[in-house]
Design an enzyme around this catalytic site. Structure first.
Site, short mmCIF file in Angstrom:
data_model
loop_
_atom_site.label_atom_id
_atom_site.label_comp_id
_atom_site.label_asym_id
_atom_site.label_seq_id
_atom_site.Cartn_x
_atom_site.Cartn_y
_atom_site.Cartn_z
N ALA A 1 48.53 -22.70 -6.72
CA ALA A 1 47.40 -22.17 -7.47
C ALA A 1 46.17 -21.98 -6.59
O ALA A 1 45.43 -20.99 -6.76
CB ALA A 1 47.08 -23.07 -8.66
N ARG B 1 45.49 -31.82 4.11
CA ARG B 1 46.76 -32.47 3.82
C ARG B 1 46.80 -33.78 4.61
O ARG B 1 47.15 -33.80 5.80
CB ARG B 1 47.94 -31.59 4.22
N LYS C 1 37.91 -27.09 -14.50
CA LYS C 1 36.57 -26.72 -14.96
C LYS C 1 36.21 -25.31 -14.55
O LYS C 1 35.63 -24.54 -15.31
CB LYS C 1 35.53 -27.69 -14.38
N GLY C 2 36.50 -24.94 -13.30
CA GLY C 2 36.12 -23.63 -12.80
C GLY C 2 35.83 -23.69 -11.32
O GLY C 2 36.40 -24.50 -10.58
N ASP D 1 46.11 -21.31 -3.37
CA ASP D 1 46.34 -20.12 -2.54
C ASP D 1 46.13 -18.86 -3.36
O ASP D 1 45.55 -17.88 -2.88
CB ASP D 1 47.76 -20.14 -1.98
N LYS E 1 36.05 -25.21 -5.43
CA LYS E 1 36.98 -25.22 -6.57
C LYS E 1 36.86 -26.55 -7.29
O LYS E 1 36.89 -27.61 -6.67
CB LYS E 1 38.40 -24.98 -6.07
N GLY F 1 38.84 -27.59 -10.02
CA GLY F 1 39.99 -27.83 -10.87
C GLY F 1 39.94 -27.01 -12.14
O GLY F 1 39.55 -25.84 -12.13
N ASN G 1 51.46 -17.33 1.29
CA ASN G 1 51.25 -17.17 -0.15
C ASN G 1 50.09 -16.21 -0.42
O ASN G 1 50.16 -15.35 -1.30
CB ASN G 1 50.94 -18.51 -0.81
#
Length: 397
Positions: free
Chosen positions: A319, A189, A249-250, A321, A245, A247, A58
């Protein structure tokens, strides 16, 4: 650069022609993904649509679509699904000449529900045990092709596939002269790990990387780290760049003094630089626009936080990736840290506003214009489905 040929070789490591040096090499498994025709449990979904999925590919596809040269290195089965995966990835302009076909092991497949990952409604059924990609090792992939790049992108998913894959990851992340700038997305994962202590291997791999991407939530899930980005940086002080990251928020980026940068685009073939001193190393942090600038006494710059734009989410898969691809695109271009984070958000927004794992990133000039907005205009940015197709569809009131 050739994109369509596939090596048909179960050993796969030998190559008499030195590979082209590309901007980015991404190594990892890609599978055929079966996406549901409607929401609901896997047990209830009546039909599925075929697609492809793979964190590393991706990233390669998004970077190639954004104008960078990219190579994907992996193994697939000598089956129709393997052909489909390779042809789809090559269709984005990615070099797939170092992909190996394995006649004895299949291409992995998986089925997933329409629910977002991380929610109770999300289900994934993997059929990847014993796959061709799980046999990746230093003996079954072309290491010269892997290292012939400015940035080598890896993820923690590969480490979870098999002992051979873990050994390969240790080999590729071992510091050595001339190692490409190493990007590592933790991509924890839980379903792929068979013992509780395995995620600690991800921490070890992250500590060897130059650029690390990790979600605030996955750092807590994998390593029990709470307390936000600063606590994660305290646990991971080694990478020159750590991107946490957060989410919707930024994201927050930490840079160390002397963070590495990619080599200038050199072109040519790997053999032309073989045996030469590294073309990049521990270089001063970029000083453009005053963002990310190290203090005169060598103190690392303060962390940089950039809020994510408001996005009308269609699907969240892929998202993370896409964010990594956007940040790496900015890194390859030598952009300041604020713009790297904003390009990450914009690439992620392209994925969030489209179904499936892959979405076309915004055109470079479009992304540059949006990244250059002042903080007030950036905070008012609204992005919906189809925004990448025309600049006027990005509302900047």
């Amino acid at each position: 650069m050739r994109t369509g040929a596939i090596i048909n070789d179960t050993a796969g490591a030998g190559n008499s022609v030195a590979p082209d040096v590309v901007d980015v090499v991404a190594l990892g498994e890609s599978m055929v993904a079966f996406l549901p025709s409607r929401p609901g449990r896997l047990a209830d979904v009546p039909s599925f649509e075929r697609a492809i999925g793979g964190a590393e590919s991706n990233v390669a596809c998004a970077l190639a679509a954004a104008g960078h040269t990219a190579r994907w290195v992996s193994r697939v089965g000598a089956d129709a699904f393997g052909t489909h995966v390779v042809e789809r990835i090559a269709g984005y302009g990615v070099d797939v000449t170092s992909v190996t076909r394995d006649p004895d092991r299949p291409t992995g497949v998986y089925f997933r529900t329409a629910g977002d990952r991380g929610t109770g409604a999300h289900e994934v059924a993997y059929y990847r045990a014993g796959s061709a990609a799980s046999a990746m090792s230093a003996e079954t992939v072309d290491l010269s092709a892997v290292r012939a790049c400015r940035v080598l992108h890896l993820s923690g998913i590969t480490a979870a596939l098999s002992e051979d894959c873990r050994a390969l990851m240790r080999t590729l992340t071992t510091p050595c002269p001339g190692r490409p700038l190493l990007s590592f997305d933790v991509n924890h994962r839980p379903a792929l790990w068979n013992t509780a202590d395995r995620p600690l291997e991800l921490l070890d791999l992250a500590r060897r990387a130059d650029i690390v991407f990790v979600g605030e939530d996955e750092a807590e899930e994998a390593w029990g780290i709470t307390g936000g980005p600063a606590a994660i940086r305290a646990t991971l002080p080694e990478p020159g760049v750590l991107v946490v990251k957060q989410g919707g928020k930024g994201a927050t980026a930490f840079e160390g003094n002397g963070a590495r940068v990619p080599a200038p685009s050199a072109g040519g073939r790997a053999a032309e630089v073989a045996g030469a001193p590294p073309r990049w190393g521990s270089l001063p942090l970029e000083r453009s626009r005053g963002r990310g600038r190290a203090a005169a006494d060598g103190t690392p710059p303060p962390p940089a936080f950039e809020p994510a734009p408001n996005v009308a989410v269609v699907a969240t898969t892929g998202a993370g990736d896409a964010f990594a691809a956007g940040f790496l695109s900015g890194t390859l271009r030598g952009l300041p840290v604020r713009d790297r984070l904003r390009h990450g958000h914009l690439f992620a927004a392209a994925a969030l506003t489209a179904p499936g794992d892959l979405a076309a990133p915004p055109a470079r000039d479009h992304a540059d214009r949006l990244s250059a907005l002042d903080d007030t205009a950036w905070g008012r940015l609204r992005l919906g489905p189809g925004w990448t197709r025309a600049a006027q569809e990005a509302s900047t009131p």
